[in-house]
Design a protein around this motif. Structure first.
Motif, PDB file in Angstrom:
ATOM      1  N   UNK A 173       0.809  -1.216   0.000  1.00 32.78           N
ATOM      2  CA  UNK A 173       0.000   0.000   0.000  1.00 32.78           C
ATOM      3  C   UNK A 173       0.846   1.273   0.000  1.00 32.78           C
ATOM      4  N   UNK A 174       2.156   1.127   0.069  1.00 32.20           N
ATOM      5  CA  UNK A 174       3.040   2.279   0.160  1.00 32.20           C
ATOM      6  C   UNK A 174       3.432   2.784  -1.222  1.00 32.20           C
ATOM      7  N   UNK A 175       3.519   4.115  -1.334  1.00 28.57           N
ATOM      8  CA  UNK A 175       3.929   4.728  -2.599  1.00 28.57           C
ATOM      9  C   UNK A 175       5.372   4.323  -2.925  1.00 28.57           C
ATOM     10  N   UNK A 176       5.710   4.330  -4.198  1.00 28.67           N
ATOM     11  CA  UNK A 176       7.015   3.844  -4.637  1.00 28.67           C
ATOM     12  C   UNK A 176       8.143   4.838  -4.381  1.00 28.67           C
ATOM     13  N   UNK A 177       8.004   6.063  -4.887  1.00 26.68           N
ATOM     14  CA  UNK A 177       9.108   7.022  -4.904  1.00 26.68           C
ATOM     15  C   UNK A 177       9.033   8.035  -3.756  1.00 26.68           C
ATOM     16  N   UNK A 178      10.169   8.686  -3.432  1.00 29.37           N
ATOM     17  CA  UNK A 178      10.196   9.651  -2.320  1.00 29.37           C
ATOM     18  C   UNK A 178       9.295  10.860  -2.565  1.00 29.37           C
ATOM     19  N   UNK A 179       8.878  11.476  -1.457  1.00 27.03           N
ATOM     20  CA  UNK A 179       8.092  12.703  -1.499  1.00 27.03           C
ATOM     21  C   UNK A 179       8.850  13.776  -0.723  1.00 27.03           C
ATOM     22  N   UNK A 180       8.818  15.007  -1.210  1.00 24.42           N
ATOM     23  CA  UNK A 180       9.410  16.143  -0.495  1.00 24.42           C
ATOM     24  C   UNK A 180       8.406  16.603   0.548  1.00 24.42           C
ATOM     25  N   UNK A 181       8.821  16.593   1.809  1.00 25.68           N
ATOM     26  CA  UNK A 181       7.890  16.782   2.916  1.00 25.68           C
ATOM     27  C   UNK A 181       8.459  17.789   3.919  1.00 25.68           C
ATOM     28  N   UNK A 182       7.581  18.601   4.488  1.00 22.89           N
ATOM     29  CA  UNK A 182       7.986  19.552   5.513  1.00 22.89           C
ATOM     30  C   UNK A 182       8.111  18.836   6.849  1.00 22.89           C
ATOM     31  N   UNK A 183       9.130  19.172   7.618  1.00 24.84           N
ATOM     32  CA  UNK A 183       9.357  18.507   8.883  1.00 24.84           C
ATOM     33  C   UNK A 183       8.522  19.095  10.002  1.00 24.84           C
ATOM     34  N   UNK A 184       8.289  18.279  11.033  1.00 27.36           N
ATOM     35  CA  UNK A 184       7.659  18.760  12.255  1.00 27.36           C
ATOM     36  C   UNK A 184       8.745  19.416  13.094  1.00 27.36           C
ATOM     37  N   UNK A 185       8.581  20.669  13.440  1.00 28.49           N
ATOM     38  CA  UNK A 185       9.620  21.416  14.168  1.00 28.49           C
ATOM     39  C   UNK A 185       9.570  21.079  15.657  1.00 28.49           C
ATOM     40  N   UNK A 186      10.054  19.863  15.966  1.00 29.68           N
ATOM     41  CA  UNK A 186      10.016  19.397  17.353  1.00 29.68           C
ATOM     42  C   UNK A 186      11.394  19.382  17.999  1.00 29.68           C
ATOM     43  N   UNK A 187      12.354  20.102  17.401  1.00 29.99           N
ATOM     44  CA  UNK A 187      13.666  20.236  18.029  1.00 29.99           C
ATOM     45  C   UNK A 187      14.307  21.539  17.570  1.00 29.99           C
ATOM     46  N   UNK A 188      15.153  22.153  18.418  1.00 30.66           N
ATOM     47  CA  UNK A 188      15.824  23.402  18.030  1.00 30.66           C
ATOM     48  C   UNK A 188      16.696  23.238  16.785  1.00 30.66           C
ATOM     49  N   UNK A 189      17.247  22.035  16.586  1.00 34.32           N
ATOM     50  CA  UNK A 189      18.116  21.835  15.418  1.00 34.32           C
ATOM     51  C   UNK A 189      17.339  21.942  14.114  1.00 34.32           C
ATOM     52  N   UNK A 190      16.149  21.346  14.078  1.00 31.20           N
ATOM     53  CA  UNK A 190      15.353  21.423  12.851  1.00 31.20           C
ATOM     54  C   UNK A 190      15.030  22.876  12.528  1.00 31.20           C
ATOM     55  N   UNK A 191      14.710  23.660  13.557  1.00 29.53           N
ATOM     56  CA  UNK A 191      14.403  25.080  13.356  1.00 29.53           C
ATOM     57  C   UNK A 191      15.645  25.832  12.874  1.00 29.53           C
ATOM     58  N   UNK A 192      16.779  25.623  13.550  1.00 27.87           N
ATOM     59  CA  UNK A 192      18.011  26.343  13.212  1.00 27.87           C
ATOM     60  C   UNK A 192      18.509  25.980  11.823  1.00 27.87           C
ATOM     61  N   UNK A 193      18.345  24.726  11.444  1.00 30.91           N
ATOM     62  CA  UNK A 193      18.866  24.257  10.171  1.00 30.91           C
ATOM     63  C   UNK A 193      17.876  24.424   9.025  1.00 30.91           C
ATOM     64  N   UNK A 194      16.714  25.060   9.322  1.00 28.46           N
ATOM     65  CA  UNK A 194      15.660  25.208   8.307  1.00 28.46           C
ATOM     66  C   UNK A 194      15.387  23.849   7.680  1.00 28.46           C
ATOM     67  N   UNK A 195      15.181  22.872   8.555  1.00 30.84           N
ATOM     68  CA  UNK A 195      15.123  21.486   8.118  1.00 30.84           C
ATOM     69  C   UNK A 195      13.885  21.129   7.320  1.00 30.84           C
ATOM     70  N   UNK A 196      14.108  20.360   6.277  1.00 32.26           N
ATOM     71  CA  UNK A 196      13.052  19.771   5.466  1.00 32.26           C
ATOM     72  C   UNK A 196      13.551  18.381   5.061  1.00 32.26           C
ATOM     73  N   UNK A 197      12.680  17.587   4.460  1.00 35.21           N
ATOM     74  CA  UNK A 197      13.038  16.184   4.285  1.00 35.21           C
ATOM     75  C   UNK A 197      12.460  15.611   2.994  1.00 35.21           C
ATOM     76  N   UNK A 198      13.100  14.560   2.520  1.00 32.47           N
ATOM     77  CA  UNK A 198      12.480  13.688   1.541  1.00 32.47           C
ATOM     78  C   UNK A 198      12.186  12.374   2.257  1.00 32.47           C
ATOM     79  N   UNK A 199      10.932  11.942   2.182  1.00 26.44           N
ATOM     80  CA  UNK A 199      10.500  10.706   2.824  1.00 26.44           C
ATOM     81  C   UNK A 199      10.369   9.640   1.751  1.00 26.44           C
ATOM     82  N   UNK A 200      11.147   8.582   1.896  1.00 28.67           N
ATOM     83  CA  UNK A 200      11.161   7.529   0.886  1.00 28.67           C
ATOM     84  C   UNK A 200       9.946   6.620   1.033  1.00 28.67           C
ATOM     85  N   UNK A 201       9.548   6.045  -0.092  1.00 24.19           N
ATOM     86  CA  UNK A 201       8.499   5.045  -0.104  1.00 24.19           C
ATOM     87  C   UNK A 201       9.126   3.657  -0.016  1.00 24.19           C
ATOM     88  N   UNK A 202       8.608   2.724  -0.793  1.00 26.05           N
ATOM     89  CA  UNK A 202       9.130   1.360  -0.709  1.00 26.05           C
ATOM     90  C   UNK A 202      10.310   1.107  -1.652  1.00 26.05           C
TER      91      UNK A 202
END
Length: 267
Positions: A173-202
């Motif tokens: 049921x999982x998508x194949x390719x990665x998606x560009x996704x905004x991170x949950x800002x639950x740590x000072x590092x993510x905020x300081x680093x302007x963190x964002x992510x690619x979340x891989x599928x299968x």
């Protein structure tokens, strides 16, 4: 199929010229990822297991890692975390293997990551070229979700389109390719680093290979190579500009690294 544009720079100004591409709206926003070795692929930590190399087994490992982390992290947290997305981003923050691949909205942060993690030999000389990758999240997601005519940019974990990427989802049921996704800002590092992510599928295929084998727009993904001969010079320039360890890592570990670097110790 698009070609991967690879640019070798020779100065800090070259770097500026290649990251200054008129980012003035969410539709033209770019993300950056720095690596200390230009040959490193765009693959998440979950995919780097020494022995397990098939998707189904790695997704099963992810379930076990999530369960173990959730059970054992309770004494170290101010409150219990039950949201699976928040748990996943927290695991990424503390270096647990996940399907997340870190990116940043700040090109100077990515350059600092690349330069400060570059390899040195016993004589203190840099031995490998570093790299900064450039991604267009809107173009990437619009191609990955072309089947639903998606026209937006980076997605939020709360969007229904991302549901098929959620941890504990069965592989079929999982998508194949990665998606560009905004991170949950639950740590000072993510905020300081302007963190964002690619979340891989299968899929276990690195992003650069997916890009070259897909129907993406040209320059959805690009690579800047930083020759090892100018790494020291560029790192000194960044530190002089105020991009230092304590800025990138706003905690005692960052302060310690910055102080060591200031007094000439290896970091």
């Amino acid at each position: 199929m698009p070609n991967l544009t690879t640019i070798t720079i020779n100065s800090f100004q070259d770097f500026l010229n290649n990251v200054d591409q008129g980012q003035n709206s969410s539709e033209s926003s770019l993300w950056f990822r720095g690596t200390g070795k230009s040959s490193y692929t765009l693959a998440p930590s979950l995919h780097r297991h020494d022995n397990v190399t098939d998707s189904a087994s790695l997704l099963d490992y992810e379930k076990k890692l999530l369960t173990r982390f959730k059970e054992r992290s309770v004494p170290y947290l101010q409150h219990r975390i039950d949201d699976v997305w928040e748990l996943l981003f927290l695991m990424q923050h503390y270096g647990m293997p996940t399907r997340l691949l870190d990116w940043t909205e700040n090109p100077f942060i990515s350059l600092f990551f690349a330069l400060s993690s570059a390899n040195k030999n016993e004589n203190g000389e840099y031995t490998d070229d570093a790299a900064v990758w450039i991604l267009s999240p809107p173009k990437w997601n619009q191609c990955v979700f072309s089947n639903i005519s998606y026209r937006g940019g980076a997605m939020s974990p709360s969007e229904t389109t991302v549901t098929s990427y959620q941890p504990n989802t069965e592989a079929q049921f999982m998508h194949e390719n990665p998606v560009a996704i905004l991170g949950i800002h639950n740590s000072p590092r993510i905020v300081a680093q302007r963190g964002s992510f690619c979340l891989f599928g299968k899929s276990l295929t690195p992003m650069e290979t997916i890009y070259q084998n897909g129907t993406f727009e040209q320059d959805t993904l690009k690579k800047i190579v930083i020759p090892h001969s100018i790494i020291g010079e560029l790192l000194d320039k960044l530190v002089w500009m105020g991009i230092t360890d304590s800025v990138v890592y706003p905690d005692l570990e960052g302060l310690a690294k910055e102080t060591k670097r200031l007094f000439g110790f290896g970091v």
